[in-house]
Write a protein that holds these residues in place. Structure first.
Motif, PDB file in Angstrom:
ATOM      1  N   SER A   8       0.827  -1.198   0.000  1.00  0.00           N
ATOM      2  CA  SER A   8       0.000   0.000   0.000  1.00  0.00           C
ATOM      3  C   SER A   8       0.865   1.253   0.000  1.00  0.00           C
ATOM      4  CB  SER A   8      -0.916  -0.007   1.230  1.00  0.00           C
ATOM      5  OG  SER A   8      -1.665   1.183   1.300  1.00  0.00           O
ATOM      6  N   LYS A  11       2.529   1.751  -3.452  1.00  0.00           N
ATOM      7  CA  LYS A  11       1.625   2.418  -4.395  1.00  0.00           C
ATOM      8  C   LYS A  11       1.507   3.902  -4.067  1.00  0.00           C
ATOM      9  CE  LYS A  11      -3.148   2.495  -6.047  1.00  0.00           C
ATOM     10  NZ  LYS A  11      -4.486   1.856  -5.965  1.00  0.00           N
ATOM     11  N   GLN A  12       1.414   4.208  -2.785  1.00  0.00           N
ATOM     12  CA  GLN A  12       1.263   5.606  -2.372  1.00  0.00           C
ATOM     13  C   GLN A  12       2.480   6.440  -2.745  1.00  0.00           C
ATOM     14  OE1 GLN A  12      -1.705   6.694  -1.101  1.00  0.00           O
ATOM     15  NE2 GLN A  12      -0.828   8.740  -1.458  1.00  0.00           N
ATOM     16  N   VAL A  42       1.771  -3.446  -8.217  1.00  0.00           N
ATOM     17  CA  VAL A  42       1.247  -2.377  -7.361  1.00  0.00           C
ATOM     18  C   VAL A  42       1.734  -1.018  -7.865  1.00  0.00           C
ATOM     19  CG1 VAL A  42       1.442  -1.360  -5.062  1.00  0.00           C
ATOM     20  CG2 VAL A  42       0.930  -3.785  -5.296  1.00  0.00           C
ATOM     21  N   LEU A  43       2.991  -0.959  -8.265  1.00  0.00           N
ATOM     22  CA  LEU A  43       3.529   0.279  -8.840  1.00  0.00           C
ATOM     23  C   LEU A  43       2.746   0.673 -10.092  1.00  0.00           C
ATOM     24  CD1 LEU A  43       7.334  -0.563  -8.543  1.00  0.00           C
ATOM     25  CD2 LEU A  43       6.156   1.221  -7.252  1.00  0.00           C
ATOM     26  N   ASP A  45      -0.285  -0.100 -10.789  1.00  0.00           N
ATOM     27  CA  ASP A  45      -1.616   0.363 -10.382  1.00  0.00           C
ATOM     28  C   ASP A  45      -1.577   1.854 -10.059  1.00  0.00           C
ATOM     29  OD1 ASP A  45      -2.726  -2.135 -10.657  1.00  0.00           O
ATOM     30  OD2 ASP A  45      -2.605  -2.651  -8.526  1.00  0.00           O
ATOM     31  N   GLY A  46      -0.504   2.262  -9.382  1.00  0.00           N
ATOM     32  CA  GLY A  46      -0.349   3.673  -9.045  1.00  0.00           C
ATOM     33  C   GLY A  46      -0.239   4.534 -10.290  1.00  0.00           C
TER      34      GLY A  46
END
Length: 216
Positions: A8, A11-12, A42-43, A45-46
């Protein structure tokens, strides 16, 4: 920190355009035994989330470039681990990729190049504003059987057709698999210009390349 918390935060770091945090969290994810492929996902997705915001004009090109830099920072840690697993005992298949002539957008192309590399392909990124002749020249020089051409602008999309027409004119069309993609590209367009495949996104492009090259 639990695995899901690291992912999480990773991604942030993209959403915050934080290069240092992206690097540190990528390192921490490996230390915690997280699958680097999952971390790259995840990266992505960001970046995809920012892409939607960009289309809505909620963020602008400078922020997208900063996010891309953060992505590359994290990738510098994760990619070697993925390639180590995917290429062990196998010879990587070369692919050339670039954004077509007249188009200088690179974030989407960079993501596709990254996912192809992490899938075990030997990716040669020609950058942006790439002429059809250079695609062919580099593909021949590098022994690549796949040419991936991206277009992010409606005004440059016809250059993908120019590329295929150029290969036809040179009598080498059947020697290459031509993949097309980008924000303005559709399956209908790919069919219309007789491309070998259309990648809707980075993951779809990897799966398409594997299928066309008969790679497990």
């Amino acid at each position: 920190m639990a695995d899901k918390d690291i992912l999480s935060e990773l991604k942030q770091s993209i959403l915050d355009f934080d290069e240092d945090a992206a690097l540190e969290l990528a390192q921490e994810s490996l230390a915690q035994g997280i699958d680097p492929v999952e971390a790259v996902g995840v990266l992505a997705d960001g970046l995809n989330e920012l892409g939607v915001k960009f289309e809505r004009m909620e963020v602008f090109l400078p922020e997208i470039m900063l996010a891309s830099d953060a992505f590359k920072n994290a990738l510098s840690v994760l990619e070697p681990e993925i390639k180590k697993k995917n290429t062990e005992g196998k010879k990587a298949i070369p692919i050339v990729i670039g954004t077509v002539q007249g188009d200088i957008h690179q974030v989407g192309k960079d993501m596709v190049a990254t996912f192809l590399a992490t899938a075990g392909f030997e990716v040669y990124d020609l950058g942006v504003d790439v002429a059809p002749s250079r695609f062919l020249e580099e593909a021949k020089r590098l022994g690549a059987k796949v040419i991936a051409a991206a277009s992010l602008m409606s005004t440059t999309r016809p250059v993908q057709k120019d590329l295929i027409d150029f290969l036809e004119a040179k009598g080498v069309r059947d020697q290459f698999i031509v993949l097309v993609g980008g924000g303005v590209v559709t399956q209908e367009w790919a069919d219309q210009i007789a491309a070998d495949g259309y990648g809707q996104d980075a993951i779809a492009t990897v799966n398409l390349a594997k299928r066309l090259l008969h790679v497990a």
